[in-house]
Structure formats: structure tokens, C-alpha cells
Design a protein around this motif. Structure first.
Motif, PDB file in Angstrom:
ATOM      1  N   GLY A 192       0.799  -1.203   0.000  1.00  0.00           N
ATOM      2  CA  GLY A 192       0.000   0.000   0.000  1.00  0.00           C
ATOM      3  C   GLY A 192       0.835   1.258   0.000  1.00  0.00           C
ATOM      4  O   GLY A 192       0.326   2.351   0.258  1.00  0.00           O
ATOM      5  N   ARG A 193       2.100   1.086  -0.282  1.00  0.00           N
ATOM      6  CA  ARG A 193       2.938   2.270  -0.315  1.00  0.00           C
ATOM      7  C   ARG A 193       2.987   2.837  -1.723  1.00  0.00           C
ATOM      8  O   ARG A 193       3.063   2.073  -2.699  1.00  0.00           O
ATOM      9  N   LEU A 194       2.953   4.115  -1.772  1.00  0.00           N
ATOM     10  CA  LEU A 194       2.987   4.772  -3.065  1.00  0.00           C
ATOM     11  C   LEU A 194       4.364   4.586  -3.686  1.00  0.00           C
ATOM     12  O   LEU A 194       5.386   4.800  -3.040  1.00  0.00           O
ATOM     13  N   VAL A 195       4.372   4.128  -4.914  1.00  0.00           N
ATOM     14  CA  VAL A 195       5.637   3.993  -5.630  1.00  0.00           C
ATOM     15  C   VAL A 195       5.873   5.268  -6.418  1.00  0.00           C
ATOM     16  O   VAL A 195       5.024   5.680  -7.210  1.00  0.00           O
ATOM     17  N   GLU A 196       6.980   5.846  -6.147  1.00  0.00           N
ATOM     18  CA  GLU A 196       7.277   7.074  -6.882  1.00  0.00           C
ATOM     19  C   GLU A 196       8.202   6.765  -8.060  1.00  0.00           C
ATOM     20  O   GLU A 196       8.892   5.745  -8.077  1.00  0.00           O
ATOM     21  N   ASN A 197       8.174   7.656  -9.006  1.00  0.00           N
ATOM     22  CA  ASN A 197       9.000   7.503 -10.202  1.00  0.00           C
ATOM     23  C   ASN A 197       8.759   6.177 -10.922  1.00  0.00           C
ATOM     24  O   ASN A 197       9.676   5.544 -11.418  1.00  0.00           O
ATOM     25  N   ALA A 198       7.499   5.776 -10.909  1.00  0.00           N
ATOM     26  CA  ALA A 198       7.165   4.532 -11.619  1.00  0.00           C
ATOM     27  C   ALA A 198       7.015   4.822 -13.109  1.00  0.00           C
ATOM     28  O   ALA A 198       6.664   5.933 -13.509  1.00  0.00           O
ATOM     29  N   ARG A 199       7.342   3.816 -13.857  1.00  0.00           N
ATOM     30  CA  ARG A 199       7.161   3.967 -15.296  1.00  0.00           C
ATOM     31  C   ARG A 199       6.358   2.776 -15.823  1.00  0.00           C
ATOM     32  O   ARG A 199       6.568   1.643 -15.385  1.00  0.00           O
ATOM     33  N   LEU A 200       5.481   3.051 -16.778  1.00  0.00           N
ATOM     34  CA  LEU A 200       4.615   2.003 -17.323  1.00  0.00           C
ATOM     35  C   LEU A 200       4.987   1.720 -18.782  1.00  0.00           C
ATOM     36  O   LEU A 200       5.267   2.645 -19.551  1.00  0.00           O
ATOM     37  N   PHE A 201       4.977   0.441 -19.105  1.00  0.00           N
ATOM     38  CA  PHE A 201       5.274   0.049 -20.484  1.00  0.00           C
ATOM     39  C   PHE A 201       4.254  -0.967 -20.954  1.00  0.00           C
ATOM     40  O   PHE A 201       3.716  -1.730 -20.152  1.00  0.00           O
ATOM     41  N   ASP A 202       4.027  -0.972 -22.246  1.00  0.00           N
ATOM     42  CA  ASP A 202       3.178  -2.036 -22.775  1.00  0.00           C
ATOM     43  C   ASP A 202       4.049  -3.221 -23.166  1.00  0.00           C
ATOM     44  O   ASP A 202       5.258  -3.225 -22.933  1.00  0.00           O
ATOM     45  N   GLN A 203       3.403  -4.244 -23.770  1.00  0.00           N
ATOM     46  CA  GLN A 203       4.130  -5.477 -24.066  1.00  0.00           C
ATOM     47  C   GLN A 203       5.245  -5.274 -25.074  1.00  0.00           C
ATOM     48  O   GLN A 203       6.149  -6.097 -25.194  1.00  0.00           O
ATOM     49  N   ASN A 204       5.205  -4.167 -25.786  1.00  0.00           N
ATOM     50  CA  ASN A 204       6.240  -3.925 -26.783  1.00  0.00           C
ATOM     51  C   ASN A 204       7.365  -3.059 -26.246  1.00  0.00           C
ATOM     52  O   ASN A 204       8.266  -2.686 -26.978  1.00  0.00           O
ATOM     53  N   GLY A 205       7.249  -2.731 -24.985  1.00  0.00           N
ATOM     54  CA  GLY A 205       8.277  -1.887 -24.412  1.00  0.00           C
ATOM     55  C   GLY A 205       8.058  -0.412 -24.692  1.00  0.00           C
ATOM     56  O   GLY A 205       8.925   0.412 -24.400  1.00  0.00           O
ATOM     57  N   ASP A 206       6.913  -0.092 -25.263  1.00  0.00           N
ATOM     58  CA  ASP A 206       6.639   1.326 -25.490  1.00  0.00           C
ATOM     59  C   ASP A 206       6.060   1.936 -24.220  1.00  0.00           C
ATOM     60  O   ASP A 206       5.179   1.338 -23.589  1.00  0.00           O
ATOM     61  N   PRO A 207       6.511   3.106 -23.873  1.00  0.00           N
ATOM     62  CA  PRO A 207       5.974   3.736 -22.663  1.00  0.00           C
ATOM     63  C   PRO A 207       4.494   4.041 -22.830  1.00  0.00           C
ATOM     64  O   PRO A 207       4.038   4.416 -23.922  1.00  0.00           O
ATOM     65  N   ILE A 208       3.743   3.844 -21.787  1.00  0.00           N
ATOM     66  CA  ILE A 208       2.321   4.169 -21.814  1.00  0.00           C
ATOM     67  C   ILE A 208       2.147   5.548 -21.223  1.00  0.00           C
ATOM     68  O   ILE A 208       2.449   5.781 -20.047  1.00  0.00           O
ATOM     69  N   ARG A 209       1.677   6.443 -22.047  1.00  0.00           N
ATOM     70  CA  ARG A 209       1.514   7.802 -21.554  1.00  0.00           C
ATOM     71  C   ARG A 209       0.063   8.028 -21.225  1.00  0.00           C
ATOM     72  O   ARG A 209      -0.811   7.902 -22.088  1.00  0.00           O
ATOM     73  N   LEU A 210      -0.192   8.322 -19.998  1.00  0.00           N
ATOM     74  CA  LEU A 210      -1.550   8.630 -19.580  1.00  0.00           C
ATOM     75  C   LEU A 210      -1.523   9.946 -18.834  1.00  0.00           C
ATOM     76  O   LEU A 210      -0.542  10.279 -18.164  1.00  0.00           O
ATOM     77  N   PRO A 214       3.896   9.030 -10.207  1.00  0.00           N
ATOM     78  CA  PRO A 214       2.871  10.018 -10.525  1.00  0.00           C
ATOM     79  C   PRO A 214       3.488  11.371 -10.790  1.00  0.00           C
ATOM     80  O   PRO A 214       4.553  11.673 -10.313  1.00  0.00           O
ATOM     81  N   TYR A 215       2.779  12.092 -11.568  1.00  0.00           N
ATOM     82  CA  TYR A 215       3.282  13.448 -11.843  1.00  0.00           C
ATOM     83  C   TYR A 215       3.248  14.282 -10.565  1.00  0.00           C
ATOM     84  O   TYR A 215       4.144  15.062 -10.299  1.00  0.00           O
ATOM     85  N   CYS A 216       2.167  14.075  -9.819  1.00  0.00           N
ATOM     86  CA  CYS A 216       1.973  14.900  -8.643  1.00  0.00           C
ATOM     87  C   CYS A 216       1.733  13.989  -7.443  1.00  0.00           C
ATOM     88  O   CYS A 216       0.579  13.664  -7.125  1.00  0.00           O
ATOM     89  N   PRO A 217       2.798  13.526  -6.820  1.00  0.00           N
ATOM     90  CA  PRO A 217       2.653  12.568  -5.719  1.00  0.00           C
ATOM     91  C   PRO A 217       1.779  13.115  -4.596  1.00  0.00           C
ATOM     92  O   PRO A 217       1.057  12.342  -3.943  1.00  0.00           O
ATOM     93  N   GLU A 218       1.786  14.395  -4.420  1.00  0.00           N
ATOM     94  CA  GLU A 218       1.039  14.938  -3.280  1.00  0.00           C
ATOM     95  C   GLU A 218      -0.466  14.832  -3.472  1.00  0.00           C
ATOM     96  O   GLU A 218      -1.232  15.005  -2.545  1.00  0.00           O
ATOM     97  N   ARG A 219      -0.868  14.467  -4.680  1.00  0.00           N
ATOM     98  CA  ARG A 219      -2.314  14.329  -4.909  1.00  0.00           C
ATOM     99  C   ARG A 219      -2.755  12.869  -4.841  1.00  0.00           C
ATOM    100  O   ARG A 219      -3.836  12.523  -5.320  1.00  0.00           O
ATOM    101  N   ALA A 220      -1.922  12.060  -4.343  1.00  0.00           N
ATOM    102  CA  ALA A 220      -2.257  10.640  -4.289  1.00  0.00           C
ATOM    103  C   ALA A 220      -3.602  10.424  -3.608  1.00  0.00           C
ATOM    104  O   ALA A 220      -3.873  11.043  -2.576  1.00  0.00           O
ATOM    105  N   PRO A 221      -4.442   9.562  -4.176  1.00  0.00           N
ATOM    106  CA  PRO A 221      -5.771   9.364  -3.598  1.00  0.00           C
ATOM    107  C   PRO A 221      -5.710   8.651  -2.239  1.00  0.00           C
ATOM    108  O   PRO A 221      -6.597   8.823  -1.418  1.00  0.00           O
TER     109      PRO A 221
END
Lengths: 110, 345
Positions: free
Chosen positions: B235-253, B276-283
Motif C-alpha cells: 500500500g505504499r505509493l511507488v514514486e518515479n514509476a514507469r509504465l510500459f506495454d508489451q512492446n516496451g513502449d511507454p504508456i503515456r496517460l 505520478p506526476y503529482c505525488p502529493e495528490r495521491a488518492p
């Protein structure tokens, strides 16, 4: 002056004449004309004359199926055709008589 | 008999060509019993037709003169020139007809085409059925005829129109002139219809029923996403996480709309920033070391009877090992925390 040129003037009459006794189709009429002595009559002339006389309302046509080959178009004289034959025939005869007399006077009778 | 059918046909064709300037009705009437006549001439004696009757053109001229038909009624000069042109064209077609026949294995091309005629009748029947289909269903050109949406009725229609077409094919020569003209007009309509339909079907076949590209990244479901928060199994917030799809392309959301030190330092493309872009807004608030927090903490994953759905994809590492559970020790605050899971092993 050859027969062909003379024929042009009287072919109508000749065709009407050979149709007086019996109806006939194109080739049949052509043959009758030749048998009657008009050897030089052209095939196309006879067919063309038949068309023209038909168009003028002097002939009627009917089609007879033949066992061998295509249907045949028979021509027959109608009332107008008979009248025409009578008139033209008289005209020809008087003309021919005149011509004969003319030639006879000059000692050229046949 | 030395005169062949072929010679007769040729002779008739040339006579008709010489009369090409006449209205078709007059010409046909003049030459209608010509074939029969030629046959009789041929049967009578030897020699070619030309020897006996003269050139077809001369024959035509004599016929025309005797029948008392001049050139066409309107526009004499033009008509005559037109007639001459068509006659020449006819002659040329006739020559090609003979020349191109042998390569096809036939004396004439027309003979070959004549053999194909029944096939055309079938096709014509099919096209008529398709025309009815398109007319009744209003638009789409398929391959199978249907009537009011019923394929069975369509097949009946197809059978009917094919039979009618074949029958019509056999009886065309006996039709009167206006009817034949009507038939030709109908045929023309069918041919145009067939060409349009063919192009239509071909286009759709090329597309393969698709639009050539796949709609993926543009998806409404993620339109509302502004930021992505990744939580680990504890339940800890992971900072500086990066997301990739199966092709290794970054997922930009989402999009960064808060400034960070990085931005202030002017480092890098803001769109390439990790989540997250803005960790302080974590839900879910990062858990305080020991707390009775107002902000609801995100419970650890290992709790079986889990907790209201954890929103942002916490399913990562859902198979959290039981060994991980004891490490929850440092945050033993919540009552649910006592890690019942290990007992299962």
C-alpha cells in the motif's frame, strides 16, 4: 440501248404479271421471269422491285414455313395490284403497238 | 455445292454494310430474305456468289435503286458519310473477326462468342436478380440475391430470373423490333449496374471489412485519467514509476499539471516524467508510521477479504507472497493488518 435499260421501265409490270396467276416468293418470281424470257433481269432488281411494290400497297405478303431452310415470304397481288396491272398492261400494250407500228413503217419489224 | 454458309454470311454482311446509311428498319426489310436467296443461287449452280451476282456493293446499289430508296432521308451528305464510315468500320471488324479467330481455335471470333452466349444468359439472369435485390433492400451490393431480406426467396428469384433469361435468349430472334430494342436497353442497364456493382464489391474486398488501422490508443476510457499512482503490495505509493506495454513502449496517460523540482530545474520533457506526476495528490495517503489517520490508508494487498476496491491498478504483484506479509509489521496500525495469510502455508 440494251435490255437492262428497257427492263427498268417495265420490271414493275413484269413482276405484277407473273404474280397474276400464282403467288410466289422472291427466288420463285425471279425464276418465272427468266423462264418467260427476261434472262437479263438482275436478282437485286427483282427483290428491290418487290419491296417497292409492297411499299406502294400493290402487294401483300405472308410467310410460309418451309421444311428445309428458313421461312419464305410469299407475295401476292391485292386488288390495288390487280388494278395497277390492268392499267399498266393496257398502257404497255398501246405503247408497244405504237412502237411496233413506228418501227414497222420504217421496215424494221421483227 | 461450292458456296459455303460462310460465304453467304459474308456476302449478306457486305450488302448490309453498303446499305448502312439507310434507316435500320428499311435496310433489314430490304435484305431480310437475302440469305435464303443466296442459298438458292448457291444450290443452283457452281461458282462463287460474286461470280454469279457481282460484288455485294453493286448488288446493294441495284437493290437500292430498284426498291426506290435513296440515301437516308435526313441530312443526305452527312448520312452518306456516316454510312460510308460505318461500312468501313464494319469491314474492318469483319477482317479482325477472321484474323483473330484462329488464335482462339475458331475460324471466327464471332463463332467463339456465339458459344458463350448461354453463359451470358445465365449471368444476365443473375444480374437481374441482383438488381431486384438492390432495388428492394435499398443499396448494398452483395453477392447473393435476397428478396426482402430473405435469402430463400432470393434463391427462388435467382432461379426464376435465370430461367426467364435463358428463355428470352432462345426467343430473342423472334421478338418484334420494339421489344428487341427494349431488351437491348434493359441489357445496357444491367451491364452498367454490373460494372458499378463490381467496383463496389471489389472496393470492399480490398478493405477486408476493416479500415486499415486499429483503434487503440485513442480510447475514451482513459480520457479522464490525469495522473497514475502506483502502490506496491504494502500500500505504499511507488514514486518515479514507469509504465510500459508489451512492446516496451511507454504508456503515456494523463498530463502533468503540477510543477516539480525537475520542472523547475528544466530537466527533460514533462511528458516523459515518471508517474505520478503529482505525488502529493495521491488518492490514498501514504501511511504514516503509526496513525489513526483521517486519510484512508490503502490496505496491504495480502488481506484476503479485501477492502473496497483499490482504484488505480494495484493488482500489480497481486500474488504477493505470504512472506511479504510479515513485513507489514512496521505498520501494524489497522485491525485488519494482523496478517492471517501465513497460516495457510
Amino acid at each position: 440501248m440494251d435490255t437492262t435499260q428497257l427492263l427498268k421501265g417495265v420490271l414493275d409490270l413484269a413482276v405484277l404479271a407473273v404474280l397474276r396467276e400464282e403467288d410466289g416468293y422472291g427466288y420463285d418470281i425471279l425464276r418465272r421471269l427468266r423462264e418467260a424470257g427476261l434472262e437479263e433481269v438482275g436478282d437485286a432488281s427483282v427483290y428491290g422491285t418487290l419491296r417497292r411494290l409492297f411499299a406502294a400497297g400493290l402487294l401483300t405478303t405472308y410467310v410460309v414455313p418451309s421444311e428445309s431452310g428458313p421461312h419464305r415470304k410469299y407475295y401476292s397481288l391485292n386488288t390495288a395490284g390487280r388494278d395497277q396491272l390492268t392499267r399498266s398492261g393496257k398502257l404497255w400494250c398501246s405503247f408497244a403497238t405504237t412502237m411496233n407500228a413506228l418501227l414497222d413503217d420504217r421496215g424494221m419489224a421483227a | 455445292m461450292t458456296v459455303t454458309e460462310q460465304e453467304i454470311t459474308d456476302y449478306v454482311a457486305r450488302v448490309q454494310a453498303a446499305l448502312a446509311d439507310l434507316p435500320p428498319a428499311v435496310r433489314d426489310e430490304l435484305t431480310e430474305d437475302l440469305p435464303e436467296h443466296l442459298a438458292e443461287v448457291a444450290a443452283e449452280a457452281d461458282g462463287s456468289l460474286v461470280e454469279r451476282l457481282g460484288e455485294p456493293e453493286a448488288y446493294a446499289a441495284e437493290l437500292r435503286a430498284a426498291a426506290g430508296v435513296g440515301a437516308g432521308s435526313r441530312g443526305r451528305g452527312l448520312d452518306r458519310r456516316f454510312g460510308a464510315a460505318t461500312a468501313k468500320l464494319r469491314e474492318r471488324l469483319d477482317r479482325w473477326d477472321v484474323q483473330l479467330g484462329p488464335p482462339l481455335g475458331y475460324p471466327r471470333v464471332t463463332e467463339f462468342l456465339r458459344l458463350l452466349r448461354p453463359a451470358w444468359w445465365l449471368l444476365r439472369g443473375y444480374l437481374a436478380a441482383m438488381l431486384v435485390t438492390v432495388a428492394t433492400t435499398g443499396g448494398t451490393f452483395g453477392l447473393v440475391p435476397s428478396l426482402n431480406g430473405s435469402e430463400l426467396a432470393g434463391l427462388v428469384l435467382l432461379a426464376g430470373s435465370v430461367l426467364a433469361s435463358v428463355w428470352l435468349g432462345h426467343h430473342t430472334p423472334g421478338l418484334s423490333r420494339p421489344k428487341r430494342r427494349l431488351l437491348h436497353a434493359g441489357t445496357l442497364v444491367l451491364v452498367v449496374f454490373a460494372l458499378v456493382g463490381l467496383v463496389n464489391v471489389d472496393e470492399r474486398a480490398r478493405w477486408g471489412g476493416d479500415y486499415g488501422y486499429q483503434q487503440i490508443s485513442v480510447d475514451d476510457r482513459y480520457d479522464h485519467v490525469q495522473d497514475v499512482f502506483v502502490y506496491d503490495s504494502e500500500g505504499r505509493l511507488v514514486e518515479n514509476a514507469r509504465l510500459f506495454d508489451q512492446n516496451g513502449d511507454p504508456i503515456r496517460l494523463g498530463y502533468p499539471d503540477c510543477l516539480t523540482e525537475q520542472d523547475l530545474n528544466g530537466a527533460g520533457n514533462p511528458l516523459l516524467r515518471p508517474y505520478p506526476y503529482c505525488p502529493e495528490r495521491a488518492p490514498f495517503a501514504p501511511r504514516p508510521p503509526a496513525a489513526s489517520p483521517p486519510a484512508p490508508g490503502l490496505p496491504p494487498l495480502s488481506i484476503p477479504s479485501g477492502t473496497p476496491t483499490a482504484g488505480p491498478e494495484p493488482t500489480v504483484g497481486a500474488t504477493a507472497t505470504p512472506e511479504a506479509a510479515p513485513t507489514a509489521g512496521p505498520t501494524p496500525t489497522t485491525e485488519t493488518a494482523p496478517t492471517p495469510a501465513p497460516s495457510r502455508t
